[in-house]
Scaffold this active site. Structure first.
Site, PDB file in Angstrom:
ATOM      1  N   ILE A  36       0.827  -1.209   0.000  1.00 55.96           N
ATOM      2  CA  ILE A  36       0.000   0.000   0.000  1.00 55.96           C
ATOM      3  C   ILE A  36       0.864   1.264   0.000  1.00 55.96           C
ATOM      4  CG2 ILE A  36      -0.230   0.357   2.513  1.00 55.96           C
ATOM      5  CD1 ILE A  36      -3.295   0.551   2.017  1.00 55.96           C
ATOM      6  N   HIS A 105       6.167 -12.178   5.762  1.00 56.63           N
ATOM      7  CA  HIS A 105       5.958 -11.694   4.397  1.00 56.63           C
ATOM      8  C   HIS A 105       7.292 -11.370   3.752  1.00 56.63           C
ATOM      9  CE1 HIS A 105       5.717  -8.225   7.155  1.00 56.63           C
ATOM     10  NE2 HIS A 105       6.340  -7.537   6.205  1.00 56.63           N
TER      11      HIS A 105
END
Ligand code: AMP
Ligand code: ZN
Length: 119
Positions: A36, A105
């Protein structure tokens, strides 16, 4: 149980489709979506759907899943056409290294020159 979804975890919610994300690749085991707050022209996060707090915990519990994350990151790099110019895969591990989301991640970064060593 290890790997089970955590109610308060943002990336578990993205993996479950409960929080929207720009998904670029998905398999039974992983999901890849655009960061994002991108730090490079290509900045994609590749996560196991299973919840582990960081890459080391994931590797200890499910080494095959680490291989899945790395293989799928390479597939995304090829799709994004950054494989020829080069890319970086980063696992921030621990708050002192900048980890803010405690669901393992991989950051896939590319599409610009990448300095070494990183900050
Ligand atoms: P880290 O700081 O290594 O834990 O990486 C977490 C990353 O998740 C950061 O680069 C954030 O920009 C990114 N991020 C946070 N919330 C979202 C979201 N809802 N969708 C996509 N990326 C996000
Ligand atoms: Zn999670």
């Amino acid at each position: 149980m290890a790997g089970e979804p955590q109610a308060d975890c943002l990336f578990c919610k993205i993996a479950a489709g409960e929080v929207p994300a720009t998904v670029v690749r998905e398999t039974e085991q992983i999901v890849a979506f655009r960061d994002i707050n991108p730090q490079a022209p290509t900045h994609v996060l590749v996560i196991p759907k299973a919840h582990y707090r960081d890459a080391a915990t994931l590797a200890a519990a499910q080494p095959q899943l680490v291989a899945d994350v790395l293989r799928e990151a390479a597939e995304v790099a090829a799709e994004e056409k950054i494989d020829a110019t080069g890319y970086r895969i980063v696992f921030n591990t621990g708050a002192g290294a900048g980890q803010t989301v405690f669901h393992a991640h991989a950051h896939l970064l590319g599409g610009r020159g990448l300095e070494w060593p990183p900050g």
